[in-house]
Scaffold this active site. Sequence first.
Site, short mmCIF file in Angstrom:
data_model
loop_
_atom_site.label_atom_id
_atom_site.label_comp_id
_atom_site.label_asym_id
_atom_site.label_seq_id
_atom_site.Cartn_x
_atom_site.Cartn_y
_atom_site.Cartn_z
CB CYS A 267 -97.41 80.02 68.83
SG CYS A 267 -97.23 79.45 70.60
CB CYS B 141 -91.39 75.74 71.29
SG CYS B 141 -90.36 76.92 71.94
#
Length: 268
Positions: A74, A189
């Site tokens: 992440c 991302c």
Amino acid sequence: MIYSDTIGVMDSGVGGLTVLSELVKVLPSSKYIYFGDTLNLPYGCKTKEEILFFNRNILNFFLTLGVKDIAIACNTTSALTYEDLKKEFTPRGLRIFPLIHSAAYDAASGLKDGDCICVLATSATAKSGKYADEIQKINPNIRVVEIPCPGFVEIVENRRYDAKESYLAVEEKMKIVLENNAKRVILGCTHYPYLLDLLSKFAPRDIFFNPAHSLAKAVASVVKNTETAGDVDFYVTNNPDEFKRSGKMFFEINKEVQLVKMPVFSQV
């Protein structure tokens, strides 16, 4: 059950399956536990305080299972909380591999002074400036433009790749990339590799950089393949059936996804 030889992979949802996929390619015989914090996604619009609270709970969960090697799949977590997590959990025996820090060297490789790297990222990651910080440690003369892309995660989560609104949202951000004559575009991302077909309508496919490759390489440099058969267990904090349905588009999920109840964040 104790998973002492297992690699933990943590993300807010299905996006981190891009990282898991790369890890399985380089360490196919390893055992994995994938943890998706689906109750609290997306992280990109949360405060650092909230994300740190969620991350601590996840790492404590891994500790209860005996998992010692953790891949942070992440970007937002890597940007906002990695340093805090490293300080708190390394003394407790965890070895943590952050996405952004692992990717910075590879992202800058082959570029020269004055070149531009654009980073497509969540609002929280872009605001942190962490990609610029890490890349410019390697070459301070590379220009880094971090572009917040609110809504991109929802395009992927809801599989709205063909919607006109999705096209316009991507077009708006890619105009910034083209205006800056970016030599490399970081998919900042873990959801964004799923947008590659749409993104490549606006720029050559080979300029897009997936940090998951770098993170997998970093983990494989210290974690070795075993003689056992590889396997993955999946845990989520909300709606395991939806995670399995969505996740199967990106990774083969052939077993039950387990639901874990976690403490709820409170401002008090």
